[in-house]
Design a protein around this motif. Structure first.
Motif, PDB file in Angstrom:
ATOM      1  N   PHE A 120      33.770  37.094  51.880  1.00 32.81           N
ATOM      2  CA  PHE A 120      34.838  38.096  51.778  1.00 32.81           C
ATOM      3  C   PHE A 120      34.288  39.421  51.255  1.00 32.81           C
ATOM      4  N   ASN A 121      34.792  40.503  51.822  1.00 30.43           N
ATOM      5  CA  ASN A 121      34.481  41.831  51.299  1.00 30.43           C
ATOM      6  C   ASN A 121      35.052  41.891  49.866  1.00 30.43           C
ATOM      7  N   PRO A 122      34.194  42.019  48.846  1.00 30.12           N
ATOM      8  CA  PRO A 122      34.684  41.908  47.457  1.00 30.12           C
ATOM      9  C   PRO A 122      35.802  42.887  47.130  1.00 30.12           C
ATOM     10  N   SER A 123      35.712  44.122  47.671  1.00 34.47           N
ATOM     11  CA  SER A 123      36.750  45.097  47.319  1.00 34.47           C
ATOM     12  C   SER A 123      38.083  44.761  47.985  1.00 34.47           C
ATOM     13  N   VAL A 124      38.056  43.927  49.019  1.00 35.68           N
ATOM     14  CA  VAL A 124      39.305  43.487  49.643  1.00 35.68           C
ATOM     15  C   VAL A 124      39.848  42.260  48.906  1.00 35.68           C
ATOM     16  N   LEU A 125      38.946  41.322  48.600  1.00 36.34           N
ATOM     17  CA  LEU A 125      39.396  40.087  47.941  1.00 36.34           C
ATOM     18  C   LEU A 125      39.995  40.360  46.563  1.00 36.34           C
ATOM     19  N   GLU A 126      39.516  41.422  45.911  1.00 34.00           N
ATOM     20  CA  GLU A 126      39.982  41.638  44.532  1.00 34.00           C
ATOM     21  C   GLU A 126      41.484  41.932  44.423  1.00 34.00           C
ATOM     22  N   VAL A 127      42.107  42.331  45.532  1.00 33.86           N
ATOM     23  CA  VAL A 127      43.564  42.545  45.467  1.00 33.86           C
ATOM     24  C   VAL A 127      44.315  41.233  45.249  1.00 33.86           C
ATOM     25  N   ALA A 128      43.642  40.114  45.537  1.00 39.10           N
ATOM     26  CA  ALA A 128      44.303  38.809  45.399  1.00 39.10           C
ATOM     27  C   ALA A 128      43.769  38.028  44.204  1.00 39.10           C
ATOM     28  N   GLN A 129      43.031  38.732  43.319  1.00 36.72           N
ATOM     29  CA  GLN A 129      42.442  38.058  42.158  1.00 36.72           C
ATOM     30  C   GLN A 129      43.005  38.620  40.860  1.00 36.72           C
ATOM     31  N   ASP A 130      43.006  37.776  39.822  1.00 34.18           N
ATOM     32  CA  ASP A 130      43.378  38.301  38.498  1.00 34.18           C
ATOM     33  C   ASP A 130      42.111  38.750  37.762  1.00 34.18           C
ATOM     34  N   ASP A 131      42.260  39.141  36.511  1.00 30.89           N
ATOM     35  CA  ASP A 131      41.118  39.672  35.759  1.00 30.89           C
ATOM     36  C   ASP A 131      39.965  38.682  35.648  1.00 30.89           C
ATOM     37  N   SER A 132      40.309  37.385  35.617  1.00 25.59           N
ATOM     38  CA  SER A 132      39.252  36.384  35.442  1.00 25.59           C
ATOM     39  C   SER A 132      38.598  35.994  36.761  1.00 25.59           C
ATOM     40  N   GLY A 133      39.060  36.561  37.858  1.00 21.14           N
ATOM     41  CA  GLY A 133      38.453  36.279  39.156  1.00 21.14           C
ATOM     42  C   GLY A 133      39.110  35.126  39.896  1.00 21.14           C
ATOM     43  N   GLY A 138      37.362  59.106  47.643  1.00 23.50           N
ATOM     44  CA  GLY A 138      37.372  57.842  48.383  1.00 23.50           C
ATOM     45  C   GLY A 138      38.703  57.658  49.067  1.00 23.50           C
ATOM     46  N   VAL A 139      38.798  56.566  49.811  1.00 22.73           N
ATOM     47  CA  VAL A 139      40.039  56.313  50.545  1.00 22.73           C
ATOM     48  C   VAL A 139      40.719  55.057  49.987  1.00 22.73           C
ATOM     49  N   LEU A 140      42.021  55.155  49.847  1.00 22.35           N
ATOM     50  CA  LEU A 140      42.796  54.012  49.352  1.00 22.35           C
ATOM     51  C   LEU A 140      42.977  53.006  50.495  1.00 22.35           C
ATOM     52  N   ILE A 175      35.841  55.767  59.428  1.00 25.01           N
ATOM     53  CA  ILE A 175      36.461  55.096  58.283  1.00 25.01           C
ATOM     54  C   ILE A 175      35.481  54.200  57.522  1.00 25.01           C
ATOM     55  N   LEU A 176      34.553  53.573  58.246  1.00 20.43           N
ATOM     56  CA  LEU A 176      33.643  52.663  57.545  1.00 20.43           C
ATOM     57  C   LEU A 176      32.639  53.422  56.668  1.00 20.43           C
ATOM     58  N   ASP A 177      32.525  54.730  56.889  1.00 24.39           N
ATOM     59  CA  ASP A 177      31.625  55.527  56.035  1.00 24.39           C
ATOM     60  C   ASP A 177      32.330  56.006  54.776  1.00 24.39           C
ATOM     61  N   GLN A 178      33.636  55.821  54.726  1.00 25.83           N
ATOM     62  CA  GLN A 178      34.367  56.326  53.554  1.00 25.83           C
ATOM     63  C   GLN A 178      34.436  55.249  52.466  1.00 25.83           C
ATOM     64  N   PRO A 179      34.125  55.618  51.223  1.00 28.45           N
ATOM     65  CA  PRO A 179      34.207  54.610  50.159  1.00 28.45           C
ATOM     66  C   PRO A 179      35.649  54.150  49.939  1.00 28.45           C
ATOM     67  N   LEU A 180      35.835  52.836  49.894  1.00 24.06           N
ATOM     68  CA  LEU A 180      37.168  52.262  49.723  1.00 24.06           C
ATOM     69  C   LEU A 180      37.466  52.134  48.234  1.00 24.06           C
ATOM     70  N   VAL A 181      38.607  52.684  47.818  1.00 26.63           N
ATOM     71  CA  VAL A 181      38.967  52.623  46.394  1.00 26.63           C
ATOM     72  C   VAL A 181      40.241  51.780  46.268  1.00 26.63           C
ATOM     73  N   PRO A 182      40.241  50.769  45.392  1.00 31.99           N
ATOM     74  CA  PRO A 182      41.447  49.942  45.259  1.00 31.99           C
ATOM     75  C   PRO A 182      42.569  50.682  44.546  1.00 31.99           C
ATOM     76  N   GLU A 183      43.745  50.061  44.551  1.00 28.95           N
ATOM     77  CA  GLU A 183      44.888  50.675  43.878  1.00 28.95           C
ATOM     78  C   GLU A 183      44.694  50.641  42.364  1.00 28.95           C
ATOM     79  N   PRO A 184      45.445  51.463  41.636  1.00 32.65           N
ATOM     80  CA  PRO A 184      45.335  51.423  40.173  1.00 32.65           C
ATOM     81  C   PRO A 184      45.521  49.976  39.689  1.00 32.65           C
TER      82      PRO A 184
END
Lengths: 295, 465
Positions: free
Chosen positions: B138-151, B320-322, B412-421
């Motif tokens: 999994f792309n880590p920056s995508v998977l993190e939307v479905a994870q809590d602080d402990s992973g 970056g891009v949201l 789009i793939l060249d733009q850094p992806l930034v997660p939500e707050p």
């Protein structure tokens, strides 16, 4: 023992049993949820796991929310404006219509028509009418006489009066019918006597019609105040609380807590506060107006 | 006589009362156990309900869905799948969850994931997801939307998109602009918006501002201008709504609205109404997720020839891009056996389209058969190569005007992806709705003061956790 038998023989049991379905339905669908809401206002819950008791935290959270006083202010503003426009307009319409010799049915039908339109449809239609561009429906009409264009719901200062205008249009019809019904109960000989004494139209209204209607007027006033304090449909559909929170009302705030942020504790806490406020206000109102009441 | 009547009345009332109680009782029973048998895994029979069965009006995609259900049940004889037309809705979600009418698995947007995890409205499926063969890909920056602080993992991301700039090619032409050369800087966005408003009398640029979307798009704009709404991670997060990026973003909106008068007359858009206005040719440009085209076609009947999509201009050091997308989660009260079956379904139904050619083709054919859009640019759930590979499998079936979306797809793939707050994102967005509305409806709005107040309000929420 004999008292019980007497009660049963006197129809007490069958009355109770006949009442039971109603009590159960009311209990299950009205009183039980109210009781649950009061309990929930002291809990933190996601509606799945066991709720945790949090004491008065929900009430503190609600009162500390910067939007709380904004919503209270807006609700008072809506209620005040709605009373200013919405209270006298149906009365005037009813008195005028009762004086008509022909077409009374037609006019009362026309007055009631907005009530028949489903509220959501009416609000969405008015949102369309309130289009702020030069070509918006209302702006086009005002444009014919050289006025506007107005921002209507797109501006913080005119948004709430716009909502009140729509609400008055939508709800006046029902109150007109109540007044018309009450006016039929005013005895004709009182008008005749007033006329013999030389009273004109305004004196007849001031000294006969209004005093005779005071019981109904007192009730419709408190009902309108209670209803307008719970205004939701108009701000929810028309502006969703905007612009700049100018139309966030207490009920919209309750809705947002519960259904936008999933915070049922805060939502029920604010609901309890609103219910308490309305109950106290109603009690004070009836006490203050006891001497005017006809009942 | 009257006594007989009284007794008859009492009997009738008693019958009514008892039947009412019985009716209430019978309603309660299935809800109490969630409507499906629990279990402890293994090969025991388990029933799960799954969401997003297409409605009967979309017969081809519905049949394709039901065929997949049959295929799944044949491959997993101990699992019974009950398809449901349920579609996630934030306003009814909790009530349906409490009432036992929510399916076992359901789709929802990235933007609500963290709040649902915090509220305990999703079950932990870390063990089940870790057992999947592609769990580490999994792309880590995508998977993190479905994870809590402990992973721990609470859902599986199935589609991802980046925010983009949607534009109306016909209105570009009307304004004498080249639709194949969309704006590449925010100064150009302003210039183009002005030209479109001038030529068409419509909004050259529009911005959402209601139902948290004002804050969502302002956050997007902030990221594109190098700012961040929150700083830090874990328990050490602080609100930074008054950052320079947000100030610049609001200043840009102020100029578009009040100096250029290029934003039309409606400033109370949300996601649905801005799409409607755009499809109706009332908006020249607006910011939204790159997958919006699907909705513009199916719900708003947009003319495909008029549609254009490009990347957001990124300006500033840390710009970056949201990102956004869809994740699939499992009910919090699901038993171990239901969790296991649910993740098997997610793997089979959602993930195989991304990882297996046959499944990708079958899904694409079903979409095309109902004229549902296929080929709208997406972001990789796993990696760029894997996305390119799965795109190639269905390239011949693509039915969207991909040429008109190339400015986005190519960059789009060249733009850094930034997660939500990370903390209280929805509250933050709600707070910023009012700020955006203030700038758009009040010429004298004090941006610094508005952001200072908003930052104070959000800070107290973030500190409370």
């Amino acid at each position: 023992m004999s008292a019980t038998i007497r009660w049963v023989r006197g129809g007490g049991l069958s009355t109770l049993l006949l009442l039971l379905p109603l009590l159960l339905v009311f209990g299950y669908f009205a009183w039980f949820p109210i009781g649950r809401a009061v309990v929930m206002s002291f809990q933190e819950t996601n509606l799945v796991a066991d709720p945790a008791w949090v004491g008065l935290d929900n009430f503190r959270q609600v009162l500390d929310d910067p939007l709380f006083w904004t919503s209270v202010r807006n609700t008072f503003f809506f209620t005040g404006l709605a009373l200013l426009f919405g209270y006298p307009v149906p009365l005037v319409l009813a008195v005028v219509m009762s004086e008509l010799r022909r077409g009374k049915g037609l006019y009362s039908g026309l007055a009631y028509l907005p009530v028949v339109v489903p509220p959501v449809v009416a609000v969405l239609l008015w949102r369309f009418f309130y289009d702020a561009s030069q070509t918006g429906v209302f702006n086009t009409i005002f444009g014919w006489v050289g006025l506007g264009p107005f921002a209507w719901i797109q501006d913080a200062s005119s948004a709430m009066p716009s909502l009140v205008l729509q609400a008055t249009w939508a709800n006046a019809g029902a109150t007109v019918l109540i007044y018309l019904a009450a006016l039929t109960a005013v005895r004709g000989d009182l008008y005749d006597a007033a006329e013999v004494d030389g009273a004109g139209l305004w004196r007849k209204i001031g000294h006969v019609t209004l005093p005779q209607l005071r019981g109904v007027l007192l009730i419709t006033l408190i009902l309108q105040v209670i209803a307008t304090f719970q205004v939701f449909t108009e701000p929810y559909l028309m502006t969703n609380g905007g612009p700049q929170n100018a139309t966030v009302t207490v009920l919209l705030q309750i809705y947002n807590y519960a259904f936008r942020f999933g915070d049922y504790g805060a939502a029920t806490a604010l609901s309890v506060l609103l219910a308490l406020f309305l109950a106290v206000m109603s009690a004070v109102y009836f006490r203050l107006t006891r001497s005017w009441s006809t009942t | 006589m009257s006594s007989t009547r009284r007794h008859l009345g009492a009997v009738a009332a008693a019958v009514m009362a008892v039947s009412l109680v019985a009716a209430c009782g019978s309603d309660d029973e299935p809800a109490a156990d969630g409507g499906s048998p629990g279990g402890d895994g293994g090969d025991e029979q388990v029933t799960i309900s799954v969401s997003n069965l297409p409605p009967a009006t979309e017969s081809a995609t519905r049949e394709a869905f039901l065929a997949r259900v049959e295929e799944f049940e044949a491959a997993n004889p101990n699992i019974t799948v009950e398809p449901s037309e349920y579609e996630w809705d934030v306003t009814t979600f909790a009530a349906q969850l409490a009432g036992g009418t929510l399916p076992t698995t359901f789709e929802f947007p990235f933007t609500d994931g963290q709040a649902m995890i915090e509220r305990g409205q999703l079950v932990d499926i870390t063990a089940e997801v870790q057992a999947l063969p592609y769990a580490d890909s999994f792309n880590p920056s995508v998977l993190e939307v479905a994870q809590d602080d402990s992973g721990s993992i609470f859902a599986v991301p199935t589609t991802a998109y980046g925010m983009g700039l949607h534009y109306n090619r016909a209105m570009f032409e009307q304004a004498g602009l080249d639709p194949d050369t969309p704006p590449a800087s925010w100064a150009e966005v302003r210039e183009y918006a002005d030209a479109i408003a001038e030529a068409t009398g419509q909004a050259g640029f529009a911005q959402m501002s209601q139902n948290n979307t004002g804050g969502w798009i302002l956050t997007t704009l902030t990221y594109a201008l190098g700012g961040r709404m929150e700083d830090g991670s874990g328990d050490d997060v602080t609100a930074t709504l008054d950052n320079d990026g947000t100030k610049a973003a609001l200043e840009l909106l102020r100029q578009l609205r009040w100096e250029d008068d290029a934003m039309g007359d409606n400033f109370l858009f949300d996601w649905g109404t801005i799409n409607q206005a755009f499809a109706a040719g009332q908006v020249g440009m607006y910011i939204g997720g790159s997958d919006v085209y699907n909705s513009l076609v199916t719900e708003n009947g947009i003319d495909p020839d008029s549609y254009g999509l490009t990347v957001l201009p990124l300006e500033g050091g840390d710009a970056g891009v949201l990102g956004g997308g869809t994740i699939v989660g499992v009910r919090p009260d699901a038993s171990e056996a239901e969790r296991d079956a649910a993740v098997k379904w997610i793997d089979f139904f959602y993930m195989s389209k991304l990882t297996q050619q046959d499944a990708a083709l079958a899904d694409a054919e079903a979409l095309v058969a109902t004229d549902a859009p296929l080929g709208t640019p997406a972001l990789p759930i796993f990696g760029a190569e894997q996305l390119a590979e799965s795109d190639a499998w269905v390239a011949d079936l693509v039915n969207v005007p991909l040429e008109q979306m190339m400015p986005f797809k190519e960059s789009i793939l060249d733009q850094p992806l930034v997660p939500e707050p990370p903390v209280r994102a929805q509250d933050l967005y709600a707070e910023l709705d009012a700020v955006v509305q203030a700038v758009l409806t009040d010429e004298n709005a004090d941006i610094e003061a508005l952001l200072e107040t908003a930052n104070g309000n959000v800070s107290s929420l973030v500190e409370a956790g």
